[in-house]
Design a protein around this motif. Sequence first.
Motif, PDB file in Angstrom:
ATOM      1  N   UNK A  70     -32.755 110.902 -73.257  1.00 41.63           N
ATOM      2  CA  UNK A  70     -32.781 112.207 -73.932  1.00 41.63           C
ATOM      3  C   UNK A  70     -31.413 112.530 -74.524  1.00 41.63           C
ATOM      4  N   UNK A  71     -30.347 112.245 -73.766  1.00 44.82           N
ATOM      5  CA  UNK A  71     -28.986 112.490 -74.260  1.00 44.82           C
ATOM      6  C   UNK A  71     -28.729 111.694 -75.536  1.00 44.82           C
ATOM      7  N   UNK A  72     -29.150 110.422 -75.540  1.00 41.84           N
ATOM      8  CA  UNK A  72     -28.924 109.582 -76.710  1.00 41.84           C
ATOM      9  C   UNK A  72     -29.683 110.105 -77.931  1.00 41.84           C
ATOM     10  N   UNK A  73     -30.915 110.564 -77.724  1.00 42.70           N
ATOM     11  CA  UNK A  73     -31.710 111.108 -78.828  1.00 42.70           C
ATOM     12  C   UNK A  73     -31.048 112.368 -79.388  1.00 42.70           C
ATOM     13  N   UNK A  74     -30.573 113.244 -78.489  1.00 42.68           N
ATOM     14  CA  UNK A  74     -29.915 114.485 -78.928  1.00 42.68           C
ATOM     15  C   UNK A  74     -28.660 114.170 -79.733  1.00 42.68           C
ATOM     16  N   UNK A  75     -27.839 113.239 -79.228  1.00 38.05           N
ATOM     17  CA  UNK A  75     -26.613 112.868 -79.934  1.00 38.05           C
ATOM     18  C   UNK A  75     -26.923 112.202 -81.280  1.00 38.05           C
ATOM     19  N   UNK A  76     -27.997 111.421 -81.337  1.00 35.24           N
ATOM     20  CA  UNK A  76     -28.383 110.781 -82.600  1.00 35.24           C
ATOM     21  C   UNK A  76     -28.772 111.828 -83.639  1.00 35.24           C
ATOM     22  N   UNK A  77     -29.512 112.847 -83.198  1.00 35.07           N
ATOM     23  CA  UNK A  77     -29.911 113.916 -84.116  1.00 35.07           C
ATOM     24  C   UNK A  77     -28.695 114.720 -84.576  1.00 35.07           C
ATOM     25  N   UNK A  78     -27.771 114.981 -83.647  1.00 33.31           N
ATOM     26  CA  UNK A  78     -26.548 115.690 -84.026  1.00 33.31           C
ATOM     27  C   UNK A  78     -25.744 114.889 -85.047  1.00 33.31           C
ATOM     28  N   UNK A  79     -25.731 113.564 -84.889  1.00 31.93           N
ATOM     29  CA  UNK A  79     -25.013 112.708 -85.836  1.00 31.93           C
ATOM     30  C   UNK A  79     -25.659 112.752 -87.217  1.00 31.93           C
ATOM     31  N   UNK A  80     -26.986 112.885 -87.245  1.00 30.54           N
ATOM     32  CA  UNK A  80     -27.687 112.976 -88.524  1.00 30.54           C
ATOM     33  C   UNK A  80     -27.420 114.310 -89.213  1.00 30.54           C
ATOM     34  N   UNK A  81     -27.355 115.374 -88.423  1.00 30.48           N
ATOM     35  CA  UNK A  81     -27.237 116.719 -88.984  1.00 30.48           C
ATOM     36  C   UNK A  81     -25.798 117.130 -89.269  1.00 30.48           C
ATOM     37  N   UNK A  82     -24.845 116.596 -88.501  1.00 31.25           N
ATOM     38  CA  UNK A  82     -23.462 117.060 -88.610  1.00 31.25           C
ATOM     39  C   UNK A  82     -22.509 115.906 -88.901  1.00 31.25           C
ATOM     40  N   UNK A  83     -21.855 115.974 -90.054  1.00 25.13           N
ATOM     41  CA  UNK A  83     -20.874 114.943 -90.404  1.00 25.13           C
ATOM     42  C   UNK A  83     -19.669 115.004 -89.461  1.00 25.13           C
ATOM     43  N   UNK A  84     -19.263 116.214 -89.067  1.00 28.22           N
ATOM     44  CA  UNK A  84     -18.119 116.357 -88.166  1.00 28.22           C
ATOM     45  C   UNK A  84     -18.399 115.699 -86.820  1.00 28.22           C
ATOM     46  N   UNK A  85     -19.614 115.913 -86.305  1.00 30.22           N
ATOM     47  CA  UNK A  85     -19.968 115.287 -85.028  1.00 30.22           C
ATOM     48  C   UNK A  85     -20.029 113.772 -85.185  1.00 30.22           C
ATOM     49  N   UNK A  86     -20.552 113.313 -86.329  1.00 27.39           N
ATOM     50  CA  UNK A  86     -20.654 111.873 -86.589  1.00 27.39           C
ATOM     51  C   UNK A  86     -19.271 111.235 -86.622  1.00 27.39           C
ATOM     52  N   UNK A  87     -18.319 111.919 -87.259  1.00 25.79           N
ATOM     53  CA  UNK A  87     -16.957 111.388 -87.317  1.00 25.79           C
ATOM     54  C   UNK A  87     -16.292 111.426 -85.947  1.00 25.79           C
ATOM     55  N   UNK A  88     -16.595 112.470 -85.168  1.00 26.18           N
ATOM     56  CA  UNK A  88     -16.033 112.580 -83.826  1.00 26.18           C
ATOM     57  C   UNK A  88     -16.550 111.459 -82.932  1.00 26.18           C
ATOM     58  N   UNK A  89     -17.839 111.160 -83.063  1.00 25.04           N
ATOM     59  CA  UNK A  89     -18.458 110.150 -82.204  1.00 25.04           C
ATOM     60  C   UNK A  89     -18.189 108.727 -82.679  1.00 25.04           C
ATOM     61  N   UNK A  91     -16.125 107.889 -85.564  1.00 23.52           N
ATOM     62  CA  UNK A  91     -14.911 107.665 -86.334  1.00 23.52           C
ATOM     63  C   UNK A  91     -15.224 107.557 -87.820  1.00 23.52           C
ATOM     64  N   UNK A  92     -14.200 107.225 -88.621  1.00 23.94           N
ATOM     65  CA  UNK A  92     -14.370 107.097 -90.067  1.00 23.94           C
ATOM     66  C   UNK A  92     -13.895 105.721 -90.519  1.00 23.94           C
TER      67      UNK A  92
END
Length: 221
Positions: A70-89, A91-92
């Motif tokens: 469940x944690x992985x699914x939530x983080x995956x969705x956050x990465x899809x919705x938020x560029x800032x979270x994606x970069x935090x998780x 990197x760039x």
Amino acid sequence: MEYYTIIYRTLFIYLILLGIFRMMGKREIGQLSVLDFIVFIMIAEMAVISIENPEEPMLKHLTGIFVMFVIQIIFSLLSLWSKKFRELADGKPTILIEKGKVNDYEMKMSRYNFDDLLSQLRENNVKSIADVEFGILETTGKLSVITKEESSPPKQKNAASLVFPVVLDGNIQEEHLTKLGFTPLWLRQQLKKIGVTDLKSIAICTVDGNGSLYVDQKDKK
């Protein structure tokens, strides 16, 4: 009897993990993000503990596996919705080589040494750093290489062919525009010419050094 329990648990957990990993997505091992990697390791560890301790209730360990899923699914969705979270998780991407010159600062920040750099250049069939127009360290740790020959076709010797995303999820990437020598005003004007007036409707827009745009708008729900 204990051996039968171990065999049963092994087969059952194998099927459970197979289903979980299938639902987590289709990334290859080399493309896993840090978050994916951590979750996979923890799930694997819980699975091993469950098999090695047949006297303990299986539900106890399956609960932990389900929570990590469940944690992985939530983080995956956050990465899809938020560029800032994606970069935090994740990197760039980092430009390590530009026009045949190594960026020492980015090398140090990425904790990347010259042995790693030269090794990946060889894997890309590049003999010399001088032949590289752009060397980009991706978030997966892989080095993407664009050689000077590739970036300078015969008819466009002065054209910069590296493509940058300048709009992601409706947000302008000013850093990339600056690298290309363009401004947000220029971008808006170019988008207006092709009938795009709402930035929020854009899923991704890329621009190359010639000013050529590619625009993909979000699907209308």
